[in-house]
Scaffold this motif. Structure first.
Motif, PDB file in Angstrom:
ATOM      1  N   LYS A  69      57.326-127.508 -16.512  1.00 42.77           N
ATOM      2  CA  LYS A  69      57.175-128.428 -17.622  1.00 42.77           C
ATOM      3  C   LYS A  69      55.861-128.135 -18.345  1.00 42.77           C
ATOM      4  O   LYS A  69      54.792-128.138 -17.740  1.00 42.77           O
ATOM      5  CB  LYS A  69      57.183-129.874 -17.131  1.00 42.77           C
ATOM      6  CG  LYS A  69      57.082-130.887 -18.257  1.00 42.77           C
ATOM      7  CD  LYS A  69      57.118-132.327 -17.713  1.00 42.77           C
ATOM      8  CE  LYS A  69      57.010-133.330 -18.848  1.00 42.77           C
ATOM      9  NZ  LYS A  69      57.032-134.727 -18.344  1.00 42.77           N
ATOM     10  N   VAL A  70      55.964-127.849 -19.626  1.00 43.55           N
ATOM     11  CA  VAL A  70      54.784-127.579 -20.431  1.00 43.55           C
ATOM     12  C   VAL A  70      54.367-128.872 -21.127  1.00 43.55           C
ATOM     13  O   VAL A  70      55.151-129.467 -21.866  1.00 43.55           O
ATOM     14  CB  VAL A  70      55.063-126.475 -21.478  1.00 43.55           C
ATOM     15  CG1 VAL A  70      53.813-126.247 -22.323  1.00 43.55           C
ATOM     16  CG2 VAL A  70      55.491-125.192 -20.792  1.00 43.55           C
ATOM     17  N   VAL A  71      53.167-129.324 -20.854  1.00 40.54           N
ATOM     18  CA  VAL A  71      52.667-130.566 -21.432  1.00 40.54           C
ATOM     19  C   VAL A  71      51.824-130.245 -22.670  1.00 40.54           C
ATOM     20  O   VAL A  71      50.877-129.461 -22.590  1.00 40.54           O
ATOM     21  CB  VAL A  71      51.833-131.358 -20.410  1.00 40.54           C
ATOM     22  CG1 VAL A  71      51.286-132.638 -21.043  1.00 40.54           C
ATOM     23  CG2 VAL A  71      52.673-131.677 -19.179  1.00 40.54           C
ATOM     24  N   THR A  72      52.177-130.837 -23.785  1.00 39.83           N
ATOM     25  CA  THR A  72      51.399-130.643 -25.011  1.00 39.83           C
ATOM     26  C   THR A  72      50.888-131.999 -25.486  1.00 39.83           C
ATOM     27  O   THR A  72      51.527-133.026 -25.282  1.00 39.83           O
ATOM     28  CB  THR A  72      52.241-129.991 -26.123  1.00 39.83           C
ATOM     29  OG1 THR A  72      53.409-130.801 -26.364  1.00 39.83           O
ATOM     30  CG2 THR A  72      52.668-128.597 -25.732  1.00 39.83           C
ATOM     31  N   ALA A  73      49.731-131.993 -26.126  1.00 39.69           N
ATOM     32  CA  ALA A  73      49.140-133.234 -26.610  1.00 39.69           C
ATOM     33  C   ALA A  73      49.927-133.772 -27.800  1.00 39.69           C
ATOM     34  O   ALA A  73      50.638-133.038 -28.485  1.00 39.69           O
ATOM     35  CB  ALA A  73      47.688-132.988 -27.015  1.00 39.69           C
ATOM     36  N   ASP A  74      49.783-135.061 -28.037  1.00 39.97           N
ATOM     37  CA  ASP A  74      50.431-135.717 -29.171  1.00 39.97           C
ATOM     38  C   ASP A  74      49.841-135.157 -30.473  1.00 39.97           C
ATOM     39  O   ASP A  74      48.635-135.268 -30.707  1.00 39.97           O
ATOM     40  CB  ASP A  74      50.198-137.222 -29.081  1.00 39.97           C
ATOM     41  CG  ASP A  74      50.868-137.990 -30.209  1.00 39.97           C
ATOM     42  OD1 ASP A  74      51.572-137.374 -31.028  1.00 39.97           O
ATOM     43  OD2 ASP A  74      50.677-139.218 -30.261  1.00 39.97           O
ATOM     44  N   PRO A  75      50.658-134.557 -31.341  1.00 36.27           N
ATOM     45  CA  PRO A  75      50.134-133.927 -32.555  1.00 36.27           C
ATOM     46  C   PRO A  75      50.007-134.881 -33.740  1.00 36.27           C
ATOM     47  O   PRO A  75      49.591-134.475 -34.816  1.00 36.27           O
ATOM     48  CB  PRO A  75      51.190-132.861 -32.855  1.00 36.27           C
ATOM     49  CG  PRO A  75      52.469-133.492 -32.391  1.00 36.27           C
ATOM     50  CD  PRO A  75      52.105-134.309 -31.171  1.00 36.27           C
ATOM     51  N   SER A  76      50.358-136.153 -33.542  1.00 40.02           N
ATOM     52  CA  SER A  76      50.401-137.070 -34.683  1.00 40.02           C
ATOM     53  C   SER A  76      49.026-137.284 -35.316  1.00 40.02           C
ATOM     54  O   SER A  76      48.927-137.496 -36.530  1.00 40.02           O
ATOM     55  CB  SER A  76      51.011-138.410 -34.271  1.00 40.02           C
ATOM     56  OG  SER A  76      50.236-139.032 -33.259  1.00 40.02           O
ATOM     57  N   ALA A  77      47.959-137.228 -34.513  1.00 39.61           N
ATOM     58  CA  ALA A  77      46.620-137.421 -35.067  1.00 39.61           C
ATOM     59  C   ALA A  77      46.290-136.345 -36.095  1.00 39.61           C
ATOM     60  O   ALA A  77      45.753-136.628 -37.170  1.00 39.61           O
ATOM     61  CB  ALA A  77      45.578-137.418 -33.949  1.00 39.61           C
ATOM     62  N   THR A 136      62.348-136.046 -32.625  1.00 43.49           N
ATOM     63  CA  THR A 136      63.052-135.693 -33.862  1.00 43.49           C
ATOM     64  C   THR A 136      62.458-136.420 -35.061  1.00 43.49           C
ATOM     65  O   THR A 136      62.285-135.832 -36.136  1.00 43.49           O
ATOM     66  CB  THR A 136      64.550-136.025 -33.742  1.00 43.49           C
ATOM     67  OG1 THR A 136      65.095-135.288 -32.645  1.00 43.49           O
ATOM     68  CG2 THR A 136      65.294-135.661 -35.018  1.00 43.49           C
ATOM     69  N   PHE A 137      62.135-137.692 -34.885  1.00 38.85           N
ATOM     70  CA  PHE A 137      61.608-138.489 -35.991  1.00 38.85           C
ATOM     71  C   PHE A 137      60.276-137.917 -36.489  1.00 38.85           C
ATOM     72  O   PHE A 137      60.107-137.648 -37.677  1.00 38.85           O
ATOM     73  CB  PHE A 137      61.420-139.949 -35.546  1.00 38.85           C
ATOM     74  CG  PHE A 137      60.908-140.846 -36.640  1.00 38.85           C
ATOM     75  CD1 PHE A 137      61.777-141.432 -37.540  1.00 38.85           C
ATOM     76  CD2 PHE A 137      59.536-141.092 -36.771  1.00 38.85           C
ATOM     77  CE1 PHE A 137      61.298-142.253 -38.556  1.00 38.85           C
ATOM     78  CE2 PHE A 137      59.063-141.900 -37.779  1.00 38.85           C
ATOM     79  CZ  PHE A 137      59.938-142.496 -38.678  1.00 38.85           C
ATOM     80  N   GLY A 138      59.319-137.727 -35.571  1.00 40.65           N
ATOM     81  CA  GLY A 138      58.007-137.230 -35.959  1.00 40.65           C
ATOM     82  C   GLY A 138      58.067-135.818 -36.519  1.00 40.65           C
ATOM     83  O   GLY A 138      57.408-135.500 -37.518  1.00 40.65           O
ATOM     84  N   ALA A 139      58.862-134.967 -35.893  1.00 40.08           N
ATOM     85  CA  ALA A 139      58.978-133.578 -36.333  1.00 40.08           C
ATOM     86  C   ALA A 139      59.574-133.497 -37.733  1.00 40.08           C
ATOM     87  O   ALA A 139      59.105-132.723 -38.577  1.00 40.08           O
ATOM     88  CB  ALA A 139      59.833-132.785 -35.352  1.00 40.08           C
ATOM     89  N   THR A 140      60.601-134.309 -37.976  1.00 40.11           N
ATOM     90  CA  THR A 140      61.244-134.299 -39.297  1.00 40.11           C
ATOM     91  C   THR A 140      60.310-134.842 -40.361  1.00 40.11           C
ATOM     92  O   THR A 140      60.214-134.276 -41.465  1.00 40.11           O
ATOM     93  CB  THR A 140      62.539-135.131 -39.262  1.00 40.11           C
ATOM     94  OG1 THR A 140      63.395-134.634 -38.231  1.00 40.11           O
ATOM     95  CG2 THR A 140      63.260-135.070 -40.600  1.00 40.11           C
ATOM     96  N   SER A 179      54.435-131.013 -36.972  1.00 43.50           N
ATOM     97  CA  SER A 179      55.901-131.005 -36.896  1.00 43.50           C
ATOM     98  C   SER A 179      56.387-130.085 -35.788  1.00 43.50           C
ATOM     99  O   SER A 179      57.230-130.467 -34.971  1.00 43.50           O
ATOM    100  CB  SER A 179      56.491-130.554 -38.237  1.00 43.50           C
ATOM    101  OG  SER A 179      57.885-130.337 -38.132  1.00 43.50           O
ATOM    102  N   ILE A 180      55.857-128.881 -35.743  1.00 46.01           N
ATOM    103  CA  ILE A 180      56.271-127.896 -34.733  1.00 46.01           C
ATOM    104  C   ILE A 180      56.018-128.429 -33.327  1.00 46.01           C
ATOM    105  O   ILE A 180      56.860-128.310 -32.437  1.00 46.01           O
ATOM    106  CB  ILE A 180      55.546-126.556 -34.966  1.00 46.01           C
ATOM    107  CG1 ILE A 180      56.039-125.903 -36.265  1.00 46.01           C
ATOM    108  CG2 ILE A 180      55.751-125.609 -33.773  1.00 46.01           C
ATOM    109  CD1 ILE A 180      55.207-124.716 -36.722  1.00 46.01           C
TER     110      ILE A 180
END
Length: 203
Positions: free
Chosen positions: A8-16, A68-72, A59-60
């Motif tokens: 499992k690859v954990v990535t930080a929340d990109p929304s900021a 899906t919501f955030g990426a779109t 988005s990526i």
């Protein structure tokens, strides 16, 4: 017999990052719409790097989160700012006087109308995220409403100002949303409240 290992690859929340990009470009662009600055020459790089590229990166990475919501949302608005940047290049004759002379701003009106439709149903989705994000989407609705009507020549001054003030408000709320996304995660608690989902569509 085969052994299968799942990682499992954990990535930080990109929304900021996405919200920061949105905040910067709407702040800079609104200064031009409000008449505080003139021209778009120095708005262009902020549109490409912050409005477009920063949101595209968000988005990526939201796709990696299976969001899906955030990426779109971030992806759609990223490509909006790429398109706006190239629109400014055309209007300012970078691709030649013939192309610049053939500009019909009503075509922009239809593009803004399409984004208004998109943003309306994204606003409904934002109701089940948190209230800060919902507020940003409502303000984007007003931005595209103003841009659409002014591009179609309907009450041009009033609708232009609607777009301008909406864009400035987007910047302010997006800065807050960015700060909340960073600090709440960094401190591991709700340092800046963002408001609970409305709980209408998702129970």
């Amino acid at each position: 017999m085969t052994n299968e290992t799942k990682v499992k690859v954990v990535t930080a929340d990109p929304s900021a990052l996405g919200l920061f990009g949105l905040a910067i470009i709407t702040l800079v662009a609104s200064s031009q719409k409000l008449g505080l600055t003139s021209g778009v020459s120095l708005v262009f790089p902020w549109a490409i790097f912050l409005g477009a590229s920063a949101q595209l990166m968000a988005s990526i990475n939201d796709f990696k989160h299976n969001n899906t919501f955030g990426a779109t949302a971030f992806g759609a608005y990223a490509f909006f700012w790429y398109a706006v940047g190239f629109t400014w290049l055309i209007q300012n004759g970078v691709f030649g006087p013939t192309l610049a002379a053939a500009c019909d701003t009503k075509q922009l009106g239809f593009a803004y109308l399409g984004y208004l439709i998109f943003t309306i149903f994204m606003t409904i989705g934002a109701m089940e995220t948190h209230k800060v994000l919902f507020t940003i989407f409502v303000l984007i609705d007003f931005l595209f409403l103003g841009l659409s009507l002014s591009s179609f020549g309907i009450m041009e001054h009033a609708t232009h100002m609607l777009a301008a003030y909406s864009e400035l408000a987007i910047a302010i709320v997006s800065f807050y949303g960015c700060g909340a996304a960073v600090l709440n995660t960094h401190f591991g608690r709700e340092f800046l409240p963002v408001g609970k989902p409305f709980g209408i569509f998702k129970k």
